[in-house]
Motif scaffolding. Structure first.
Motif, PDB file in Angstrom:
ATOM      1  N   MET A  57       5.893   0.649  -8.621  1.00 10.50           N
ATOM      2  CA  MET A  57       7.298   0.331  -8.666  1.00 10.50           C
ATOM      3  C   MET A  57       7.657  -0.453  -7.399  1.00 10.50           C
ATOM      4  O   MET A  57       8.303   0.052  -6.503  1.00 10.50           O
ATOM      5  N   VAL A  58       7.170  -1.665  -7.363  1.00 14.75           N
ATOM      6  CA  VAL A  58       7.342  -2.495  -6.181  1.00 14.75           C
ATOM      7  C   VAL A  58       7.773  -3.891  -6.610  1.00 14.75           C
ATOM      8  O   VAL A  58       7.321  -4.399  -7.621  1.00 14.75           O
ATOM      9  N   LYS A  59       8.626  -4.479  -5.833  1.00 13.99           N
ATOM     10  CA  LYS A  59       9.001  -5.879  -6.047  1.00 13.99           C
ATOM     11  C   LYS A  59       8.722  -6.620  -4.748  1.00 13.99           C
ATOM     12  O   LYS A  59       9.146  -6.200  -3.684  1.00 13.99           O
ATOM     13  N   GLU A  60       7.975  -7.682  -4.855  1.00 10.13           N
ATOM     14  CA  GLU A  60       7.664  -8.479  -3.672  1.00 10.13           C
ATOM     15  C   GLU A  60       8.919  -9.153  -3.116  1.00 10.13           C
ATOM     16  O   GLU A  60       9.702  -9.723  -3.856  1.00 10.13           O
ATOM     17  N   LEU A  61       9.063  -9.101  -1.813  1.00 14.01           N
ATOM     18  CA  LEU A  61      10.133  -9.833  -1.152  1.00 14.01           C
ATOM     19  C   LEU A  61       9.624 -11.183  -0.657  1.00 14.01           C
ATOM     20  O   LEU A  61      10.399 -12.111  -0.465  1.00 14.01           O
ATOM     21  N   GLN A  62       8.309 -11.252  -0.445  1.00 15.15           N
ATOM     22  CA  GLN A  62       7.674 -12.515  -0.080  1.00 15.15           C
ATOM     23  C   GLN A  62       6.605 -12.800  -1.124  1.00 15.15           C
ATOM     24  O   GLN A  62       5.738 -11.949  -1.369  1.00 15.15           O
ATOM     25  N   SER A  63       6.654 -13.969  -1.722  1.00 16.52           N
ATOM     26  CA  SER A  63       5.694 -14.341  -2.756  1.00 16.52           C
ATOM     27  C   SER A  63       4.264 -14.218  -2.237  1.00 16.52           C
ATOM     28  O   SER A  63       3.944 -14.706  -1.149  1.00 16.52           O
ATOM     29  N   GLY A 107      -3.889  -8.913  -4.370  1.00 10.95           N
ATOM     30  CA  GLY A 107      -5.081  -8.100  -4.124  1.00 10.95           C
ATOM     31  C   GLY A 107      -4.802  -6.614  -3.960  1.00 10.95           C
ATOM     32  O   GLY A 107      -5.724  -5.819  -3.834  1.00 10.95           O
ATOM     33  N   ILE A 108      -3.550  -6.212  -3.949  1.00 12.41           N
ATOM     34  CA  ILE A 108      -3.193  -4.801  -3.824  1.00 12.41           C
ATOM     35  C   ILE A 108      -3.158  -4.185  -5.220  1.00 12.41           C
ATOM     36  O   ILE A 108      -2.529  -4.713  -6.126  1.00 12.41           O
ATOM     37  N   THR A 109      -3.838  -3.061  -5.397  1.00 11.94           N
ATOM     38  CA  THR A 109      -3.828  -2.359  -6.682  1.00 11.94           C
ATOM     39  C   THR A 109      -3.553  -0.885  -6.425  1.00 11.94           C
ATOM     40  O   THR A 109      -3.665  -0.397  -5.297  1.00 11.94           O
ATOM     41  N   GLY A 110      -3.207  -0.189  -7.468  1.00  8.91           N
ATOM     42  CA  GLY A 110      -2.968   1.241  -7.344  1.00  8.91           C
ATOM     43  C   GLY A 110      -2.095   1.746  -8.463  1.00  8.91           C
ATOM     44  O   GLY A 110      -1.697   0.997  -9.357  1.00  8.91           O
ATOM     45  N   THR A 111      -1.801   3.025  -8.417  1.00 11.11           N
ATOM     46  CA  THR A 111      -0.931   3.651  -9.400  1.00 11.11           C
ATOM     47  C   THR A 111       0.138   4.446  -8.678  1.00 11.11           C
ATOM     48  O   THR A 111      -0.031   4.837  -7.523  1.00 11.11           O
ATOM     49  N   PHE A 112       1.224   4.691  -9.375  1.00 16.73           N
ATOM     50  CA  PHE A 112       2.320   5.483  -8.831  1.00 16.73           C
ATOM     51  C   PHE A 112       2.234   6.894  -9.374  1.00 16.73           C
ATOM     52  O   PHE A 112       1.989   7.094 -10.554  1.00 16.73           O
ATOM     53  N   GLN A 113       2.431   7.870  -8.502  1.00 18.32           N
ATOM     54  CA  GLN A 113       2.470   9.266  -8.921  1.00 18.32           C
ATOM     55  C   GLN A 113       3.628   9.942  -8.196  1.00 18.32           C
ATOM     56  O   GLN A 113       3.762   9.799  -6.974  1.00 18.32           O
ATOM     57  N   ASP A 114       4.477  10.639  -8.957  1.00 17.36           N
ATOM     58  CA  ASP A 114       5.575  11.370  -8.317  1.00 17.36           C
ATOM     59  C   ASP A 114       5.005  12.369  -7.326  1.00 17.36           C
ATOM     60  O   ASP A 114       4.021  13.058  -7.613  1.00 17.36           O
ATOM     61  N   PRO A 115       5.608  12.492  -6.137  1.00 15.39           N
ATOM     62  CA  PRO A 115       5.115  13.451  -5.159  1.00 15.39           C
ATOM     63  C   PRO A 115       5.364  14.891  -5.615  1.00 15.39           C
ATOM     64  O   PRO A 115       6.289  15.156  -6.390  1.00 15.39           O
ATOM     65  N   ASP A 116       4.521  15.825  -5.127  1.00 16.02           N
ATOM     66  CA  ASP A 116       4.731  17.241  -5.429  1.00 16.02           C
ATOM     67  C   ASP A 116       6.135  17.631  -4.977  1.00 16.02           C
ATOM     68  O   ASP A 116       6.590  17.233  -3.906  1.00 16.02           O
TER      69      ASP A 116
END
Length: 50
Positions: free
Chosen positions: A1-7, A12-21
């Motif tokens: 859930m990220v939006k780039e502010l600079q193009s 090259g960044i990868t990953g998944t989002f997980q709600d914190p405990d």
């Protein structure tokens, strides 16, 4: 859930989002936890969302 502010910033960044405990809680568990403390009047002030 990220939006780039600079193009290209996240190239090259990868990953998944997980709600914190602790992010999602069971209302019944909250009430059980609250019962361990001295009783106080619960208030809902106009600026509160819930």
């Amino acid at each position: 859930m990220v939006k780039e502010l600079q193009s290209g910033y996240l190239t090259g960044i990868t990953g998944t989002f997980q709600d914190p405990d602790g992010y999602l809680v069971d209302d019944a568990e909250v009430e059980k936890f609250d019962a361990a403390f001295p009783s106080k009047e619960k208030k809902k002030l106009p600026w509160q969302l819930a």
